[in-house]
Each structure stands twice: as C-alpha cells, then as structure tokens.
Design an enzyme around this catalytic site. Structure first.
Site, PDB file in Angstrom:
ATOM      1  CE1 TYR A  56      31.827  59.620  45.108  1.00  0.00           C
ATOM      2  CE2 TYR A  56      29.719  60.347  45.965  1.00  0.00           C
ATOM      3  CZ  TYR A  56      30.570  59.326  45.589  1.00  0.00           C
ATOM      4  OH  TYR A  56      30.163  58.028  45.700  1.00  0.00           O
ATOM      5  CG  PHE A 211      28.947  51.087  39.143  1.00  0.00           C
ATOM      6  CD1 PHE A 211      29.016  52.476  39.251  1.00  0.00           C
ATOM      7  CD2 PHE A 211      30.132  50.379  39.228  1.00  0.00           C
ATOM      8  CE1 PHE A 211      30.230  53.124  39.438  1.00  0.00           C
ATOM      9  CE2 PHE A 211      31.348  51.021  39.403  1.00  0.00           C
ATOM     10  CZ  PHE A 211      31.393  52.391  39.512  1.00  0.00           C
ATOM     11  N   PRO A 212      23.959  50.899  39.515  1.00  0.00           N
ATOM     12  CG  PRO A 212      22.215  52.383  39.966  1.00  0.00           C
ATOM     13  CD  PRO A 212      23.709  52.253  40.044  1.00  0.00           C
ATOM     14  CG  LEU A 213      20.822  52.122  35.448  1.00  0.00           C
ATOM     15  CD1 LEU A 213      20.530  53.452  34.773  1.00  0.00           C
ATOM     16  CD2 LEU A 213      19.662  51.156  35.248  1.00  0.00           C
ATOM     17  N   GLY A 214      24.816  49.248  35.713  1.00  0.00           N
ATOM     18  CA  GLY A 214      26.025  48.678  35.119  1.00  0.00           C
ATOM     19  C   GLY A 214      26.770  49.716  34.304  1.00  0.00           C
ATOM     20  N   GLY A 215      27.751  49.243  33.543  1.00  0.00           N
ATOM     21  CA  GLY A 215      28.361  50.059  32.508  1.00  0.00           C
ATOM     22  C   GLY A 215      29.168  51.256  32.922  1.00  0.00           C
ATOM     23  N   PRO A 218      34.537  50.720  31.318  1.00  0.00           N
ATOM     24  CG  PRO A 218      36.079  51.784  29.927  1.00  0.00           C
ATOM     25  CD  PRO A 218      35.570  51.787  31.340  1.00  0.00           C
TER      26      PRO A 218
END
Length: 299
Positions: A56, A211-215, A218
């Site tokens: 990171y 990615f708990p909110l997706g997106g 692309p």
C-alpha cells in the site's frame, strides 16, 4: 470521544466491528503529518483494528502505521501477502504466491511495521473476485502456502492466518490450519460470496469484505448507484455510503468492516455506521436489491 460500535471476534480478540483500511493513506503521501493525524483520529474514534499491506503506497501505509500507533492503543494490525509492489508495471502490483515470496512478504511487513510479530497475516490467493489471477509458476498449491505460513506462526512471527479472494472449497481445505478471517470482495450489490459468508459464520471465522461499496474497478456495480439505497438514506438522514456499510453489519454478526479514507470527515461518517439501525421495511428494501457478479479481471 469514541463512538459506540458493536464488537466481534478476530484472531482471539474482541474488536469493534468498524475498523480502518489503510490502502487510501497513500493519497496523503506528500502530507505525512496529515496521514499520521488521520490514523490518530481513527484511534480516538474507536478503531482498534487496521488492515494494511507492505504494497500500500509502496510502504507508505506501513510507515504511517508504525509512526502513528502506540502499544498502549491496543490496535490489532492485520496485513497481507501474496502480492508485491511493481512500481513500473501497468498495474502497480505483481503476484507473489510462491512460498519463498510469502515468507519474504512477512519479513517485509515485520520490518516496515517495526514489530516482532504480525497479529494477522492474510494470504491473498486470487482464486475469485475482481483483480488478477495467478499464472505459470505463480499457480501454487494451497498446502505449500499454508505450510510456510504455519511455520512462520510456529516461529512466532505470525499470530493468526487469514485468507483473501478464496472459494469455499479452498477455505474448507484450509480449516485444519486454523483460519481467523476471510477477506473477499462483497457488498450489497455483489453478494456472490453468500455461501462463503455463511461457511465463515458456521466456523466462527470473521468475514471482512473488501470493496464493501462495490465499484472499485470499472465494470463493478456500485452500492451508491442503487435507487433503493438512496431512498433509505434519504428517509434516515444519512448517506448512501453509510447505508451500504451499515447493511453489511446488519447482514451477519461476523462481518468486520475496514473502510478506507484519507479524509477526516469521511472517517467520522464511516465510524458512525455502527450506530445505524434499519426498520423492517428498510431492511427488506435493501435485501431486495439485485446482486451482480464481481468477477472483473485485470491483466
């Protein structure tokens, strides 16, 4: 001031169900003092588990964690191996799955975090979910990987072993080694890991969705683009992102969140999701949101 959030088990510890993911700290790489202050603020708000990796920010996140966190904070730091920095690559990561690479990754994290023992090390297997897939000599048998990680645990360099981007079959094979947590891509709009979540719940394993909110890539659906999410958020006076995170906490008791941010106000909003409760109608509306696949590959 700490915020009142529910707790769950992780690697033999009881931790707040809302932690902090350090991936976005690299956005503050030219403002190191701000990055340290953000992490100190997270601790003040009740964060007691942080997710990181040596790759990171090419070591920046671990350096900030080392500077910001103190032993008396009692913060559990989980890191991961299975990839390494590739600053010149099209994707700034390369897969590093071989046993000697996993050991080197553990040593790198020990050195950059300035500790003698890593509380949790997640093996990013890359069997499923968005991202890259191993090829050639990077296709490594799970038993060989677990052998080196359990050896490192026996040596006292690792406290607990986790898995990331794995299938239920891989988790079942790994259970005898003792698995503390599973990190897979999962959100309200990408629930293809439902069977895995339930297996973790049955086995007493923490489920840590990334990615708990997706997106994030692309092609991945976004929680914040769902009309039902916005409707619930408007009715409750919170944001769509908060609804998406809070739904995860309500969905299963073994869910631990590690949302990341480089913004102090956003950090406070993330920490507040532990206090959000849904009525029956709101929860039913969210549960009815269509789930789409998160199998987006990078090459």
């Amino acid at each position: 001031m700490t915020m009142s959030t529910p707790t769950a088990a992780l690697a033999g510890r009881t931790v707040s169900r809302v932690g902090y993911g350090a991936a976005q700290l690299e956005r503050l790489s030219d403002r190191r003092d701000d990055a340290v202050a953000l992490l100190r603020r997270a601790v003040e708000l009740g964060v007691d588990h942080v997710d990181t990796a040596e790759f990171y920010g090419f070591g920046f996140a671990n350096a900030v964690i080392r500077e910001a966190l103190r032993p008396e904070d009692g913060v559990l730091v989980a890191t991961k191996v299975g990839a390494e920095p590739d600053p010149g690559g099209r994707v700034p990561l390369r897969i590093a799955q071989r046993p000697e690479q996993l050991r080197a990754g553990v040593e790198d994290n020990l050195r950059s975090l300035g500790v003698d023992r890593l509380a949790v090390v997640n093996l990013r297997r890359l069997d499923t979910g968005p991202g890259m897939r191993p090829e050639g000599d990077q296709v490594v048998d799970l038993d060989d990987q677990l052998a080196v990680l359990t050896a490192l645990r026996d040596e006292g360099k690792i406290g607990a072993i986790g898995l990331s981007s794995v299938t239920p079959d891989v988790l079942r094979r790994a259970l005898p080694a003792g698995i503390a947590c599973v990190q897979n891509a999962y959100s309200l709009v990408s629930r293809d890991g439902e069977d895995m979540l339930r297996l973790c719940l049955d086995e007493g394993i923490a489920w840590v969705p990334f990615f708990p909110l997706g997106g994030a890539f692309p092609g991945l659906p976004k929680v914040t683009e769902e009309p039902a999410v916005h409707a619930v958020a408007a009715s409750m006076g919170v944001t769509a992102s908060q609804v998406g995170l809070a739904w995860l906490l309500h969905h299963a008791p073994n869910v631990l969140l590690i949302p990341g941010t480089a913004d102090p106000a956003h950090l406070e909003a993330n920490m507040a999701v532990g206090e959000i409760t849904f009525d029956t109608a709101a929860l039913a509306a969210l549960d009815a949101v269509e789930s789409r696949s998160s199998e987006v590959l990078l090459g």
